[in-house]
Enzyme design. Structure first.
Site: not given
Length: 245
Positions: A36, A61, A168, A204
Site C-alpha cells: 500500500r 491495498d 487473529y 515488526d
C-alpha cells in the site's frame, strides 16, 4: 511471451514478504512487490533490484476492490500472465496486554477488520489474479497462515501455541478453510494452492520477538511457490512438513 516466471507477493515491502520476494528473485523470478505504502514499496523495489532481482512495484491495498483490479491490470501490462501468487499481507488486529485478544471482551470491529484483510482480502486478490494465473503452465498460490490456525494444536493443552488471539487465530483458520475450497475447485488442474506457516519470526508484526529470522520464515512459502507439477495441494505446511488442521 517471456519464459521468465512472474510472481506477485502481497505485503512485500518488509519482513517475511520482502524475504519471499528476495528468495523468488534469487531463483530467477520477476517479482511484483505488492504494498500500500508508496515510499516503502519503492524502497523495497530499489533494494531488490540492487541485489539482482528483477522487481517492479504494484500499488495494492487488498481491502479495496479498485486497488486490486488496478493491480491485476498493471501485471497484465507488465507481464501478460502470473505464475505465482503469494498472499502474504495480513494484520493481527488490536491486542491487549501480553499480545492477547480476549474473546470475552473482543471488539467486534477488530474481528471485522482482521477478517477483511486476512480472509476477504485474499479471496479478492486471488480471484482478480486468476485469469493471469490460468495463463501459466504451472500456477502456484501460497497463502501465509500461522500455526495458531491449527484447531488440533489450539485444542491440545499439552502444546504451547502462544497467547489467546481471538480475532487473529480464527481469521487464519478461516483462511485455511478457504484454501481447501480453492484446492477442491481446482482439483485435477495444474493450479496448486497451499497454506504456509512461517513460524514465530522477529519482525515488526511480532514486535521483533521470535526465534526465527524473516529469511527462515520465508522458506516454506518459497518452497510451496516453486513446487513441481504434481506436488501437493490443499495442505498446510511448516518447515517440518504438514500441520494438522
Amino acid at each position: 511471451m517471456s519464459e521468465t516466471k512472474i510472481a506477485l507477493v502481497t505485503g512485500a515491502n518488509k519482513g517475511i514478504g520482502y524475504e519471499i520476494a528476495t528468495g523468488l528473485g534469487t531463483l530467477g523470478y520477476r517479482v511484483g512487490v505488492g504494498a500500500r505504502d508508496e515510499a516503502r514499496r519503492e524502497s523495497a523495489v530499489e533494494k531488490l533490484r540492487a541485489a539482482g532481482t528483477d522487481a517492479f512495484g504494484v500499488p495494492l491495498d487488498v481491502t479495496v476492490d479498485q486497488s486490486v483490479t488496478e493491480a491485476a491490470e498493471l501485471i497484465e501490462r507488465q507481464a501478460g500472465r502470473l505464475d505465482v501468487l503469494v498472499n502474504n499481507a495480513g494484520i493481527s488486529g488490536e491486542t491487549g496486554p501480553g499480545w492477547m485478544q480476549d474473546p470475552t471482551t473482543l471488539d467486534l470491529d477488530v474481528v471485522r477488520t482482521v477478517v477483511e484483510t486476512n480472509v476477504i482480502g485474499v479471496i479478492r486478490v486471488t480471484n482478480a489474479m486468476l485469469p493471469l494465473l490460468q495463463r501459466s503452465t504451472s500456477p502456484r498460490i501460497v497463502n501465509l497462515s500461522s500455526v495458531i490456525a491449527s484447531l488440533t494444536r489450539q485444542a491440545d493443552p499439552d502444546i504451547e501455541v502462544g497467547p489467546i488471539m481471538a480475532a487473529y487465530a480464527p481469521s487464519k483458520s478461516f483462511l485455511n478453510a478457504v484454501t481447501v475450497q480453492y484446492a477442491r475447485q481446482f482439483a485435477g488442474t495444474n493450479i496448486l494452492i497451499n497454506a504456509a506457516c512461517p513460524g514465530l519470526v522477529a519482525t515488526d508484526f511480532t514486535g521483533f520477538h521470535g526465534p526465527r529470522t524473516p529469511e527462515q520464515g520465508a522458506a516454506t512459502a518459497i518452497r510451496l511457490a516453486t513446487l513441481p507439477d504434481g506436488g501437493p495441494t490443499g495442505s498446510f505446511f511448516e518447515d517440518d512438513g504438514v500441520i494438522p488442521w
